[in-house]
Design a protein around this motif. Structure first.
Motif, PDB file in Angstrom:
ATOM      1  N   TYR A 209     -19.872  48.836  25.681  1.00 59.81           N
ATOM      2  CA  TYR A 209     -19.735  47.423  26.014  1.00 59.81           C
ATOM      3  C   TYR A 209     -18.857  47.402  27.257  1.00 59.81           C
ATOM      4  CZ  TYR A 209     -17.867  42.761  26.354  1.00 59.81           C
ATOM      5  OH  TYR A 209     -17.498  41.537  26.856  1.00 59.81           O
ATOM      6  N   ASP A 210     -19.414  46.949  28.376  1.00 62.48           N
ATOM      7  CA  ASP A 210     -18.701  46.834  29.650  1.00 62.48           C
ATOM      8  C   ASP A 210     -18.350  48.211  30.221  1.00 62.48           C
ATOM      9  OD1 ASP A 210     -17.471  45.873  31.876  1.00 62.48           O
ATOM     10  OD2 ASP A 210     -15.884  44.775  30.829  1.00 62.48           O
ATOM     11  N   ALA A 211     -19.382  48.920  30.644  1.00 55.66           N
ATOM     12  CA  ALA A 211     -19.206  50.283  31.164  1.00 55.66           C
ATOM     13  C   ALA A 211     -18.281  50.331  32.370  1.00 55.66           C
ATOM     14  CB  ALA A 211     -20.567  50.875  31.521  1.00 55.66           C
ATOM     15  N   LYS A 212     -18.361  49.333  33.230  1.00 57.52           N
ATOM     16  CA  LYS A 212     -17.543  49.359  34.452  1.00 57.52           C
ATOM     17  C   LYS A 212     -16.053  49.335  34.117  1.00 57.52           C
ATOM     18  CE  LYS A 212     -17.984  45.906  37.397  1.00 57.52           C
ATOM     19  NZ  LYS A 212     -16.649  45.239  37.481  1.00 57.52           N
ATOM     20  N   THR A 213     -15.667  48.499  33.189  1.00 59.35           N
ATOM     21  CA  THR A 213     -14.266  48.452  32.785  1.00 59.35           C
ATOM     22  C   THR A 213     -13.854  49.752  32.101  1.00 59.35           C
ATOM     23  OG1 THR A 213     -14.282  46.042  32.556  1.00 59.35           O
ATOM     24  CG2 THR A 213     -12.584  47.225  31.349  1.00 59.35           C
ATOM     25  N   LEU A 214     -14.759  50.336  31.332  1.00 57.32           N
ATOM     26  CA  LEU A 214     -14.469  51.623  30.699  1.00 57.32           C
ATOM     27  C   LEU A 214     -14.282  52.726  31.742  1.00 57.32           C
ATOM     28  CD1 LEU A 214     -16.882  51.347  27.672  1.00 57.32           C
ATOM     29  CD2 LEU A 214     -14.475  52.013  27.481  1.00 57.32           C
ATOM     30  N   ILE A 215     -15.088  52.704  32.807  1.00 62.51           N
ATOM     31  CA  ILE A 215     -14.935  53.687  33.879  1.00 62.51           C
ATOM     32  C   ILE A 215     -13.543  53.564  34.503  1.00 62.51           C
ATOM     33  CG2 ILE A 215     -15.707  54.298  36.209  1.00 62.51           C
ATOM     34  CD1 ILE A 215     -18.572  53.567  35.247  1.00 62.51           C
ATOM     35  N   HIS A 216     -13.126  52.327  34.796  1.00 60.95           N
ATOM     36  CA  HIS A 216     -11.778  52.114  35.340  1.00 60.95           C
ATOM     37  C   HIS A 216     -10.711  52.610  34.355  1.00 60.95           C
ATOM     38  CE1 HIS A 216     -12.892  50.055  38.958  1.00 60.95           C
ATOM     39  NE2 HIS A 216     -13.458  49.038  38.333  1.00 60.95           N
ATOM     40  N   PHE A 217     -10.922  52.328  33.091  1.00 62.23           N
ATOM     41  CA  PHE A 217      -9.965  52.728  32.059  1.00 62.23           C
ATOM     42  C   PHE A 217      -9.794  54.243  32.044  1.00 62.23           C
ATOM     43  CE2 PHE A 217      -9.174  54.140  27.684  1.00 62.23           C
ATOM     44  CZ  PHE A 217      -8.026  53.434  27.367  1.00 62.23           C
ATOM     45  N   PHE A 218     -10.903  54.984  32.024  1.00 59.40           N
ATOM     46  CA  PHE A 218     -10.823  56.436  31.991  1.00 59.40           C
ATOM     47  C   PHE A 218     -10.200  56.982  33.271  1.00 59.40           C
ATOM     48  CE2 PHE A 218     -13.625  55.997  28.404  1.00 59.40           C
ATOM     49  CZ  PHE A 218     -13.354  57.102  27.620  1.00 59.40           C
TER      50      PHE A 218
ATOM     51  N   LEU B  78     -27.867  49.122  35.538  1.00 58.52           N
ATOM     52  CA  LEU B  78     -27.073  50.205  34.952  1.00 58.52           C
ATOM     53  C   LEU B  78     -26.701  51.285  35.966  1.00 58.52           C
ATOM     54  CD1 LEU B  78     -25.792  50.814  32.245  1.00 58.52           C
ATOM     55  CD2 LEU B  78     -27.833  52.106  31.601  1.00 58.52           C
ATOM     56  N   PRO B  79     -27.637  51.728  36.831  1.00 58.05           N
ATOM     57  CA  PRO B  79     -27.241  52.724  37.845  1.00 58.05           C
ATOM     58  C   PRO B  79     -26.192  52.206  38.830  1.00 58.05           C
ATOM     59  CG  PRO B  79     -29.630  52.702  37.573  1.00 58.05           C
ATOM     60  CD  PRO B  79     -29.105  51.509  36.832  1.00 58.05           C
ATOM     61  N   LEU B  80     -26.134  50.891  39.026  1.00 56.76           N
ATOM     62  CA  LEU B  80     -25.180  50.324  39.977  1.00 56.76           C
ATOM     63  C   LEU B  80     -23.756  50.248  39.422  1.00 56.76           C
ATOM     64  CD1 LEU B  80     -27.133  47.378  41.660  1.00 56.76           C
ATOM     65  CD2 LEU B  80     -26.199  49.407  42.794  1.00 56.76           C
ATOM     66  N   VAL B  81     -23.602  50.387  38.111  1.00 57.48           N
ATOM     67  CA  VAL B  81     -22.294  50.191  37.497  1.00 57.48           C
ATOM     68  C   VAL B  81     -21.240  51.112  38.096  1.00 57.48           C
ATOM     69  CG1 VAL B  81     -20.979  50.529  35.365  1.00 57.48           C
ATOM     70  CG2 VAL B  81     -23.100  49.232  35.316  1.00 57.48           C
ATOM     71  N   ARG B  82     -21.559  52.403  38.180  1.00 59.22           N
ATOM     72  CA  ARG B  82     -20.570  53.349  38.699  1.00 59.22           C
ATOM     73  C   ARG B  82     -20.306  53.117  40.190  1.00 59.22           C
ATOM     74  NH1 ARG B  82     -18.867  57.516  35.629  1.00 59.22           N
ATOM     75  NH2 ARG B  82     -20.731  57.270  34.348  1.00 59.22           N
ATOM     76  N   MET B  83     -21.353  52.732  40.925  1.00 61.71           N
ATOM     77  CA  MET B  83     -21.176  52.424  42.344  1.00 61.71           C
ATOM     78  C   MET B  83     -20.237  51.232  42.524  1.00 61.71           C
ATOM     79  SD  MET B  83     -24.065  51.474  45.200  1.00 61.71           S
ATOM     80  CE  MET B  83     -25.011  52.955  44.800  1.00 61.71           C
TER      81      MET B  83
ATOM     82  N   MET C  45     -16.654  51.035  44.406  1.00 62.04           N
ATOM     83  CA  MET C  45     -16.328  50.043  45.428  1.00 62.04           C
ATOM     84  C   MET C  45     -15.030  49.329  45.097  1.00 62.04           C
ATOM     85  SD  MET C  45     -20.177  48.527  46.022  1.00 62.04           S
ATOM     86  CE  MET C  45     -19.633  47.119  47.003  1.00 62.04           C
ATOM     87  N   GLU C  46     -14.832  49.008  43.819  1.00 60.68           N
ATOM     88  CA  GLU C  46     -13.604  48.332  43.413  1.00 60.68           C
ATOM     89  C   GLU C  46     -12.395  49.255  43.544  1.00 60.68           C
ATOM     90  OE1 GLU C  46     -15.713  45.286  40.208  1.00 60.68           O
ATOM     91  OE2 GLU C  46     -14.418  46.912  39.489  1.00 60.68           O
ATOM     92  N   ASP C  47     -12.598  50.547  43.309  1.00 66.06           N
ATOM     93  CA  ASP C  47     -11.497  51.502  43.419  1.00 66.06           C
ATOM     94  C   ASP C  47     -11.144  51.805  44.867  1.00 66.06           C
ATOM     95  OD1 ASP C  47     -11.041  51.830  40.728  1.00 66.06           O
ATOM     96  OD2 ASP C  47     -12.358  53.567  40.518  1.00 66.06           O
TER      97      ASP C  47
END
Length: 230
Positions: free
Chosen positions: A90-99, A177-182, A186-188
């Motif tokens: 649930y909310d992969a982008k926020t999870l990526i930031h979290f990790f 979904l493929p854009l999530v990590r991109m 960008m946010e990082d």
């Protein structure tokens, strides 16, 4: 409610990881980003992430595991998530930031319930996990997240079916979904822009708008506030 467990030590984690190594795993942070989007205390940073809890849901055993943040101090624990992949989230982008705030990287994501809810959510704009759960399960949900996290895969399967029925699988799996990590990158890191080009474009557009405004006034026979919604 499924079996709820706390994982506070490497030994407990190793037992859980072995027990679920062939299983689909769901990942969710709570409080989630939608629930706390207006609270400065939930900006993505190491300090604030210590206030959030990572929950891991097993499809097969229906266990809901709450993981202690201190486990991120161990390299083996961090590497597990980067190597395993194929997660449901649930909310992969926020999870990526979290990790990343713990110098780790989330492995591949197979399905994201929040993205699927956005794509199929034609009723309401509530996209917190509990909001999505209530809409998909068709009932009032408990405010105790443990009771609803056990329904994570039930909700994911419902959303997957909606994507199929509405012909939205390509939008989900080939675009969003493929854009999530991109987007997380960008946010990082931010993005580079061509300022000179944008300045020239702005002048060109201003000139075009001025010309169109004059044409509109000529057709109307008088000047008026074009931007008015009335």
């Amino acid at each position: 409610m499924g079996l709820f467990i706390h994982i506070d030590s490497e030994e407990e984690w190793n037992i859980f990881a072995e027990r679920t190594k062939e299983d689909d795993l769901g990942l969710i942070l709570f409080p989630d980003s939608e629930k706390s989007r207006n609270k400065a205390s939930y900006l993505v940073s190491r300090g604030t992430n210590l206030d959030r809890k990572l929950f891991i849901i097993s499809r097969r055993t229906k266990e809901v595991a709450c993981v202690s943040p201190k486990l991120f101090n161990g390299a083996a624990f961090r590497n597990y998530f980067s190597k395993k992949g194929d997660f449901f989230t649930y909310d992969a982008k926020t999870l990526i930031h979290f990790f990343r705030s713990f110098n780790s990287e989330l492995g591949s994501v197979r399905f994201d319930t929040k993205l699927a809810a956005y794509l199929t959510g034609d009723l309401g704009r509530e996209f917190s996990y509990l909001g999505v759960a209530g809409r998909e399960l068709g009932r009032l949900v408990s405010q105790d997240p443990r009771e609803e996290f056990s329904h994570f895969f039930e909700i994911a399967d419902m959303l997957q079916k909606k994507l199929e029925e509405r012909g939205l699988e390509k939008a989900m799996f080939e675009i969003d979904l493929p854009l999530v990590r991109m987007l997380a990158d960008m946010e990082d890191r931010g993005i580079l822009i061509d300022r000179v080009f944008l300045e020239k474009l702005a002048k060109k557009l201003d000139k075009k708008i001025s010309e169109l405004t004059s044409v509109i006034y000529q057709h109307a026979g008088e000047e008026f506030n074009i931007n008015s919604s009335q």
